[in-house]
Design a protein around this motif. Structure first.
Motif, short mmCIF file in Angstrom:
data_model
loop_
_atom_site.label_atom_id
_atom_site.label_comp_id
_atom_site.label_asym_id
_atom_site.label_seq_id
_atom_site.Cartn_x
_atom_site.Cartn_y
_atom_site.Cartn_z
N ARG A 428 0.75 -1.28 -0.06
CA ARG A 428 0.19 -0.12 0.00
C ARG A 428 0.93 1.42 -0.09
NH1 ARG A 428 -3.85 -3.39 2.85
NH2 ARG A 428 -2.52 -3.57 4.71
N ASP A 429 1.91 1.28 0.71
CA ASP A 429 2.80 2.22 0.77
C ASP A 429 3.70 2.68 -0.59
OD1 ASP A 429 4.24 4.56 2.33
OD2 ASP A 429 6.02 3.02 1.71
N TYR A 431 2.22 1.69 -3.67
CA TYR A 431 1.43 1.71 -4.81
C TYR A 431 0.26 2.66 -4.74
CZ TYR A 431 4.52 -2.38 -5.69
OH TYR A 431 5.71 -2.92 -5.94
N VAL A 432 -0.32 2.85 -3.65
CA VAL A 432 -1.47 3.73 -3.36
C VAL A 432 -1.46 4.92 -3.80
CG1 VAL A 432 -3.40 4.63 -1.86
CG2 VAL A 432 -2.57 2.26 -1.50
N LYS A 433 -0.52 5.57 -3.86
CA LYS A 433 -0.51 6.99 -4.39
C LYS A 433 0.49 7.07 -5.66
CE LYS A 433 -0.79 9.19 0.16
NZ LYS A 433 0.08 9.90 1.13
N THR A 434 1.11 6.09 -5.99
CA THR A 434 1.87 6.28 -7.23
C THR A 434 1.34 5.77 -8.34
OG1 THR A 434 3.28 4.29 -6.53
CG2 THR A 434 4.02 6.18 -5.69
#
Length: 435
Positions: A428-429, A431-434
């Motif tokens: 999550r760290d 891929y969520v924002k990237t």
């Protein structure tokens, strides 16, 4: 009855004893047991006690694997556990309880895949009739749980053999010492290892089966002592990514009529038979990595340029190799296994590999000097590779038994499946924002 059985019955007939744990090691080396009343045990012990066979194959989080031969294939049937009287021991943390280790049977046949039976089978295959001895060294972390559920080391930094840091855990060590004698474990030393909160408590060596029992007991003793202080000792191979991993270093020696089989005339060097034993360890190193690295986490311990092995290599007093020949009494120290490994399978696999080397007169490569990274083949870096190496190692499978390899690989693959079905915080760290 035998004298051992007489002593067992006499111990349990003591009015102070109310409970008996019938205990065994599962395929992961985890202690499993049933607690019986003393009267119920004394009434039925000669006939054995029913126990679900699939308990042997379950993962550490109790997932049931497919294809083990112990589950749906036999209708999740019961086997029978039969107490081993000479293993009767009062539990030092329970004034009113005794434990007895057990042998597993199914349909009146000894269950060949039970870890203790595997080691007994390998020892019976010792056609050289050498007297083998084994010594276990296990590292572990002593952790404390914070109010928000995180785990922190009991000491605050890298303190290898630092006196005051060792004194920080004096209460924990005193508790282990206080209990160890009554539990049949001869402790010899404690030191703080490299990582914060990382310790190594040493105990005496012995014959292989007794040493496996002692190592199994030692793990339970350590965890029980930690819980009495609301601490969490863990033999997890790599609890912190940026800290040292915890290994299981197994020393093996062999004697023939009192003469050290591994020692050459030249002081400290391996004899021809000693080289053949090491040759077997090198030839089966990948399969030994499977047996000695039972968790996905454990493969993170293999690092280049470190004291944890990265290559299938050996050397004289070289801690960067997978197999070290230490100074002193000539012996092998196999450093492949992580601390969470099953001691019965680690000892069985190591002796089986060495026996194959002796039978085939395998010569190992030249001993490595310094860091063998880049100069020797790497150990498997994933459980998939290691398990495949174990399954296809015909000589080792023959010595250990097809049944235990089937159970072990089925359990490990069920654990892999559970991991693949879990989404981690790291993902999550990343891929969520990237994406």
């Amino acid at each position: 009855m035998s004298q051992a059985a007489d002593r067992m019955v006499e111990t349990i007939e003591d009015p102070a004893i109310d409970h008996v744990f019938i205990e065994f090691a599962d395929i992961n080396g985890i202690s499993r047991s049933k607690q019986l009343t003393a009267d119920a045990f004394l009434e039925k012990w000669a006939d054995g006690f029913a126990m679900n066979l699939v308990l042997l194959a379950q993962t550490p989080r109790n997932h049931v694997p497919e294809g083990s031969g112990l589950g749906a294939e036999i209708g999740h049937a019961d086997g029978t556990v039969h107490p081993i009287p000479e293993t009767t021991m009062r539990l030092p943390w329970r004034e009113n309880a005794v434990r007895v280790l057990c042998r597993f049977f199914h349909e009146d046949e000894r269950l060949a895949c039970s870890p203790r039976a595997v080691l007994e089978s390998v020892l019976s295959a010792n056609d050289f009739e050498f007297d083998f001895y084994a010594g276990s060294e296990l590292e572990f972390y002593l952790l404390e749980e914070t109010p928000n559920g995180e785990f922190t080391p009991a000491t605050d930094d890298n303190h290898e053999c630092v006196s005051w840091a060792t004194e920080e855990v004096a209460g924990f060590y005193d508790r282990i010492v206080d209990w160890a004698g009554d539990y049949g474990i001869d402790l010899t030393a404690l030191h703080h290892e490299h990582g914060p909160g990382q310790l190594e408590v040493l105990f005496d060596y012995g014959r292989p089966l007794e040493q496996a029992d002692t190592t199994f007991d030692f793990k339970r003793l350590v965890k029980q002592a930690g819980r009495s202080f609301d601490q969490w000792p863990t033999f997890m191979a790599k609890p912190f990514a940026d800290r040292s991993g915890s290994g299981y270093h197994l020393h093996v020696s062999a004697f023939d009529d009192g003469k050290n089989v591994f020692e050459a005339a030249e002081d400290g060097a391996l004899s021809e038979r000693g080289r053949h034993f090491v040759g077997g360890l090198m030839d089966h190193a990948d399969a030994l990595a499977a047996l000695g690295t039972p968790s996905i986490n454990g493969f993170k311990r293999f690092e280049p340029n470190s004291f944890a092995p990265y290559t299938a290599s050996w050397g004289y007093d070289n801690r960067m190799t997978a197999v070290r020949v230490p100074p002193g009494v000539v012996r092998t120290e196999t450093r492949i296994a992580s601390a969470d490994a099953n001691p019965y399978l680690v000892i069985a696999g190591t002796i089986a590999a060495g026996l194959d080397g002796l039978r085939r007169e395998l010569e190992p490569p030249a001993p490595a000097e310094g860091d063998p990274t880049g100069d020797r083949p790497t150990l498997p870096r994933s459980p998939e590779l290691a398990l495949r190496a174990l399954e296809t190692d015909d000589a080792l499978v023959d010595l250990l038994g097809e049944d235990v390899v089937r159970v072990y690989t089925a359990s490990k693959r069920r654990e892999l499946e559970a991991f693949r079905n879990h989404v981690t915080d790291w993902e999550r760290d990343q891929y969520v924002k990237t994406v």
